[in-house]
Design a protein around this motif. Sequence first.
Motif, PDB file in Angstrom:
ATOM      1  N   LEU A 163      -2.569  13.301  -8.900  1.00 30.75           N
ATOM      2  CA  LEU A 163      -3.659  12.330  -8.727  1.00 30.75           C
ATOM      3  C   LEU A 163      -5.006  13.016  -8.711  1.00 30.75           C
ATOM      4  O   LEU A 163      -5.177  14.096  -8.285  1.00 30.75           O
ATOM      5  CB  LEU A 163      -3.472  11.542  -7.432  1.00 30.75           C
ATOM      6  N   THR A 174      -4.180  17.626   1.961  1.00 28.84           N
ATOM      7  CA  THR A 174      -4.627  16.586   1.030  1.00 28.84           C
ATOM      8  C   THR A 174      -4.451  17.054  -0.412  1.00 28.84           C
ATOM      9  O   THR A 174      -3.864  16.331  -1.231  1.00 28.84           O
ATOM     10  CB  THR A 174      -6.097  16.198   1.287  1.00 28.84           C
ATOM     11  N   LYS A 218       0.850  -1.201   0.000  1.00 29.45           N
ATOM     12  CA  LYS A 218       0.000   0.000   0.000  1.00 29.45           C
ATOM     13  C   LYS A 218       0.880   1.243   0.000  1.00 29.45           C
ATOM     14  O   LYS A 218       2.030   1.202   0.438  1.00 29.45           O
ATOM     15  CB  LYS A 218      -0.891   0.035   1.241  1.00 29.45           C
ATOM     16  N   LYS A 219       0.306   2.338  -0.478  1.00 29.21           N
ATOM     17  CA  LYS A 219       0.987   3.622  -0.387  1.00 29.21           C
ATOM     18  C   LYS A 219       0.669   4.213   0.987  1.00 29.21           C
ATOM     19  O   LYS A 219      -0.446   4.056   1.489  1.00 29.21           O
ATOM     20  CB  LYS A 219       0.517   4.567  -1.484  1.00 29.21           C
ATOM     21  N   ASP A 227     -11.304   9.688   0.085  1.00 28.21           N
ATOM     22  CA  ASP A 227     -10.674   9.999  -1.196  1.00 28.21           C
ATOM     23  C   ASP A 227      -9.254   9.434  -1.234  1.00 28.21           C
ATOM     24  O   ASP A 227      -8.835   8.841  -2.234  1.00 28.21           O
ATOM     25  CB  ASP A 227     -10.668  11.516  -1.426  1.00 28.21           C
ATOM     26  N   LEU A 228      -8.527   9.593  -0.138  1.00 32.71           N
ATOM     27  CA  LEU A 228      -7.150   9.088  -0.077  1.00 32.71           C
ATOM     28  C   LEU A 228      -7.119   7.560  -0.142  1.00 32.71           C
ATOM     29  O   LEU A 228      -6.327   6.988  -0.888  1.00 32.71           O
ATOM     30  CB  LEU A 228      -6.455   9.600   1.191  1.00 32.71           C
ATOM     31  N   THR A 229      -7.982   6.897   0.630  1.00 28.61           N
ATOM     32  CA  THR A 229      -7.976   5.429   0.613  1.00 28.61           C
ATOM     33  C   THR A 229      -8.447   4.893  -0.735  1.00 28.61           C
ATOM     34  O   THR A 229      -7.969   3.859  -1.189  1.00 28.61           O
ATOM     35  CB  THR A 229      -8.824   4.828   1.757  1.00 28.61           C
ATOM     36  N   SER A 230      -9.341   5.626  -1.412  1.00 25.68           N
ATOM     37  CA  SER A 230      -9.793   5.176  -2.734  1.00 25.68           C
ATOM     38  C   SER A 230      -8.651   5.243  -3.752  1.00 25.68           C
ATOM     39  O   SER A 230      -8.678   4.560  -4.770  1.00 25.68           O
ATOM     40  CB  SER A 230     -10.979   6.008  -3.224  1.00 25.68           C
ATOM     41  N   LYS A 231      -7.636   6.046  -3.454  1.00 24.78           N
ATOM     42  CA  LYS A 231      -6.463   6.140  -4.318  1.00 24.78           C
ATOM     43  C   LYS A 231      -5.336   5.223  -3.817  1.00 24.78           C
ATOM     44  O   LYS A 231      -4.198   5.314  -4.288  1.00 24.78           O
ATOM     45  CB  LYS A 231      -5.990   7.595  -4.397  1.00 24.78           C
ATOM     46  N   GLY A 232      -5.639   4.375  -2.840  1.00 21.03           N
ATOM     47  CA  GLY A 232      -4.679   3.374  -2.368  1.00 21.03           C
ATOM     48  C   GLY A 232      -3.778   3.800  -1.232  1.00 21.03           C
ATOM     49  O   GLY A 232      -2.812   3.111  -0.911  1.00 21.03           O
ATOM     50  N   LEU A 272      -2.113  15.458  -3.364  1.00 24.36           N
ATOM     51  CA  LEU A 272      -2.693  14.944  -4.612  1.00 24.36           C
ATOM     52  C   LEU A 272      -2.219  15.737  -5.827  1.00 24.36           C
ATOM     53  O   LEU A 272      -1.935  15.156  -6.883  1.00 24.36           O
ATOM     54  CB  LEU A 272      -4.216  14.921  -4.515  1.00 24.36           C
TER      55      LEU A 272
END
Length: 152
Positions: A152, A143, A29-30, A57-62, A147
């Motif tokens: 991202l 955040t 994971k990142k 939003d962050l977890t949806s991007k890994g 991003l």
Amino acid sequence: MLKEGDKAPIFKGINQDEKEISLTDFSGKKVILYFYPKDNTPGCTAESCNLSDNYEDLTSKGFEVVGVSPDSAGSHQRFIAKHNLRFNLIADTEKEILQQYDAWGLKKMYGKEYMGVLRKTFIIDENGVIIKIFEKVKTKDHTNQILEELSL
């Protein structure tokens, strides 16, 4: 001094629930690993709440988010409860992780020098490599800062 492209130091620490957390727990994971001076202070609260408000939003991007400060596990529990934070905070009371990540150093305020936490954020990729270091953190918009910098 750590730099982008370096392998991230493997840390181990105790979270708000007094459970051990390690970088190896996030293998594949990142990780957004952010260092902040103190629970419930204006800048630290703004930064932590900004990351928590954008957690989905962050977890949806890994990404996984982990905060580190020298506060105790009990202080972290109260900070999380007060602000509904949605991720782990590590109690680095011995400042070992802070030192591993060059986040403990000389600071200046009102003409006085002292040792303290240097507000920094490390973005670590799925392979444990540091891909970005933020040394000038926008506490109220961290955040978006992350991003945008990572496109991202």
